[in-house]
Enzyme design. Structure first.
Site, short mmCIF file in Angstrom:
data_model
loop_
_atom_site.label_atom_id
_atom_site.label_comp_id
_atom_site.label_asym_id
_atom_site.label_seq_id
_atom_site.Cartn_x
_atom_site.Cartn_y
_atom_site.Cartn_z
N LYS A 72 0.80 -1.23 0.00
CA LYS A 72 0.00 0.00 0.00
C LYS A 72 0.83 1.28 0.00
CE LYS A 72 -4.18 -1.68 2.34
NZ LYS A 72 -5.11 -1.39 3.43
N ASP A 109 -10.42 3.65 1.93
CA ASP A 109 -10.74 3.33 3.32
C ASP A 109 -11.50 4.47 4.00
OD1 ASP A 109 -9.70 0.78 3.43
OD2 ASP A 109 -7.76 1.39 4.27
N1 LIG Z 1 -13.68 -2.95 6.69
C1 LIG Z 1 -12.74 -2.55 5.87
O1 LIG Z 1 -12.99 -2.12 4.72
C2 LIG Z 1 -11.30 -2.57 6.34
C3 LIG Z 1 -10.32 -1.88 5.62
C4 LIG Z 1 -8.99 -1.90 6.10
C5 LIG Z 1 -8.68 -2.64 7.25
N2 LIG Z 1 -9.68 -3.31 7.90
C6 LIG Z 1 -9.36 -4.09 9.12
O2 LIG Z 1 -8.76 -3.21 10.06
C7 LIG Z 1 -7.91 -3.96 10.94
C8 LIG Z 1 -6.55 -3.27 11.04
O3 LIG Z 1 -5.93 -3.25 9.78
P1 LIG Z 1 -4.64 -2.33 9.49
O4 LIG Z 1 -4.35 -2.46 8.04
O5 LIG Z 1 -4.82 -0.97 10.07
O6 LIG Z 1 -3.53 -3.10 10.35
P2 LIG Z 1 -2.17 -2.47 10.95
O7 LIG Z 1 -1.69 -1.32 10.14
O8 LIG Z 1 -1.28 -3.63 11.16
O9 LIG Z 1 -2.61 -1.89 12.39
C9 LIG Z 1 -3.01 -2.77 13.40
C10 LIG Z 1 -3.59 -1.98 14.58
O10 LIG Z 1 -4.04 -2.96 15.54
C11 LIG Z 1 -3.33 -2.78 16.78
N3 LIG Z 1 -3.09 -4.09 17.38
C12 LIG Z 1 -2.68 -5.21 16.75
N4 LIG Z 1 -2.57 -6.22 17.64
C13 LIG Z 1 -2.92 -5.71 18.86
C14 LIG Z 1 -2.99 -6.25 20.16
N5 LIG Z 1 -2.69 -7.53 20.41
N6 LIG Z 1 -3.39 -5.43 21.17
C15 LIG Z 1 -3.71 -4.14 20.93
N7 LIG Z 1 -3.65 -3.56 19.70
C16 LIG Z 1 -3.25 -4.35 18.69
C17 LIG Z 1 -2.05 -2.07 16.38
O11 LIG Z 1 -1.53 -1.41 17.53
P3 LIG Z 1 0.03 -1.03 17.62
O12 LIG Z 1 0.20 0.25 16.84
O13 LIG Z 1 0.27 -0.87 19.08
O14 LIG Z 1 0.80 -2.18 17.00
C18 LIG Z 1 -2.58 -1.11 15.31
O15 LIG Z 1 -3.24 -0.02 15.90
C19 LIG Z 1 -7.85 -5.37 10.34
O16 LIG Z 1 -8.78 -6.18 11.02
C20 LIG Z 1 -8.32 -5.16 8.91
O17 LIG Z 1 -8.90 -6.31 8.36
C21 LIG Z 1 -10.97 -3.27 7.49
#
Ligand SMILES: NC(=O)c1ccc[n+]([C@@H]2O[C@H](COP(=O)([O-])OP(=O)(O)OC[C@H]3O[C@@H](n4cnc5c(N)ncnc54)[C@H](OP(=O)(O)O)[C@@H]3O)[C@@H](O)[C@H]2O)c1
Length: 262
Positions: A72, A109
């Site tokens: 991305k 998004d």
């Molecule tokens: N519905 C949709 O269209 C859509 C679109 C995009 C993403 N999503 C979903 O959004 C979610 C996040 O995606 P992303 O791309 O943003 O991922 P990302 O960039 O890897 O970010 C992950 C986030 O989750 C937190 N996290 C991960 N493990 C954790 C834990 N054990 N305890 C507390 N916080 C934790 C991270 O905190 P830290 O910063 O502390 O690591 C960070 O804030 C996923 O489930 C994805 O499928 C949905």
């Protein structure tokens, strides 16, 4: 779906590719609206991204492609142009290919998140919002929430420095919203948004304590799978309205459709 020489072709570039669901969602969307567009996942290693993007420029029946983990951000310098919101978010998740091979990147998004909320009859304008998470999707949703006129946005993230950096960036871009980072009790917000990955796996901790949640609060969990997370179950049991990540994903499909028709 019948794919012929007249079909428009799209891809979703990813590595690994086995988790990709967007291609199936896009195919279902275009079938539903009777548009002759077919989408396939493409397994593309990071070191091959520039070659694949160069090849797609030469493919006359390709109208665009989705971009997901880990491409991305890396895709940005390979494109001819990105939209202002993709620049502000710092990531691209969809690229439109013009007939001459020109590639324009956007990020669906942020508008998808807001459109998913409004599809349920809610808006953030003038509201107090608590967002959990500050990752890639969280950056898009936080900017979208402030841009849509929230009165106050709290960003709570496990990595507090990352949460503060996001809060500072959103505050600088949208001074009319009061943006704060740190943990906050869930009982004073109009909307609570989970953008963390917590809730995807069985046994995951619940990202925020909802034991004092008023029934007037809306809880929006952007996780797509499972469609109903533990957080949503708890919120629902407390009488709150819940919205799942499918609303955001579905809204993005319509935005992709409009983007490639431009
Ligand atoms: N519905 C949709 O269209 C859509 C679109 C995009 C993403 N999503 C979903 O959004 C979610 C996040 O995606 P992303 O791309 O943003 O991922 P990302 O960039 O890897 O970010 C992950 C986030 O989750 C937190 N996290 C991960 N493990 C954790 C834990 N054990 N305890 C507390 N916080 C934790 C991270 O905190 P830290 O910063 O502390 O690591 C960070 O804030 C996923 O489930 C994805 O499928 C949905």
């Amino acid at each position: 779906m019948e794919i012929t020489g007249k079909s428009k072709i799209m891809f979703v570039l990813a590595d690994p590719v086995d988790h990709v669901r967007a291609s199936a969602v896009l195919n279902a969307y275009f079938t539903e609206i009777s548009e002759d567009v077919a989408t396939s996942p493409l397994a593309v290693r990071p070191q091959d991204l520039s070659h694949v993007v160069g090849a797609i420029r030469l493919m006359g029946n390709v109208v665009g492609f989705g971009v997901t983990i880990p491409h991305k951000v890396a895709i940005i310098p390979l494109l001819d142009e990105i939209t202002d919101r993709a620049r502000m978010i710092g990531a691209v998740n969809f690229v439109r290919r013009s007939d001459d091979g020109r590639l324009v990147g956007d990020n669906m998004d942020a508008p998808g998140f807001i459109a998913g909320l409004s599809a349920h009859g809610y808006s953030v304008a003038g509201k107090r919002v608590l967002q959990i998470g500050a990752g890639g999707a969280g950056r898009a949703t936080a900017l979208a929430i402030a841009e849509a006129g929230a009165a106050e946005l709290w960003i709570s993230n496990r990595d507090a420095a990352r949460g503060k950096a996001l809060a500072d960036a959103v505050q600088a871009a949208f001074p009319q919203t009061h943006v704060v980072s740190g943990s906050a009790a869930a009982d004073t917000f109009d909307l609570i948004v989970n953008t963390t990955a917590l809730g995807m796996k069985p046994g995951d901790a619940v990202p925020v304590d909802l034991s004092q949640l008023p029934s007037s609060t809306v809880v929006y969990d952007i996780i797509v799978n499972p469609p109903v997370t533990r957080l949503m179950e708890i919120a629902h049991a407390r009488g709150a309205v819940t919205i799942g990540g499918k609303a955001m994903l579905d809204a993005q499909m319509a935005l992709v459709g409009a983007f490639i028709r431009r």
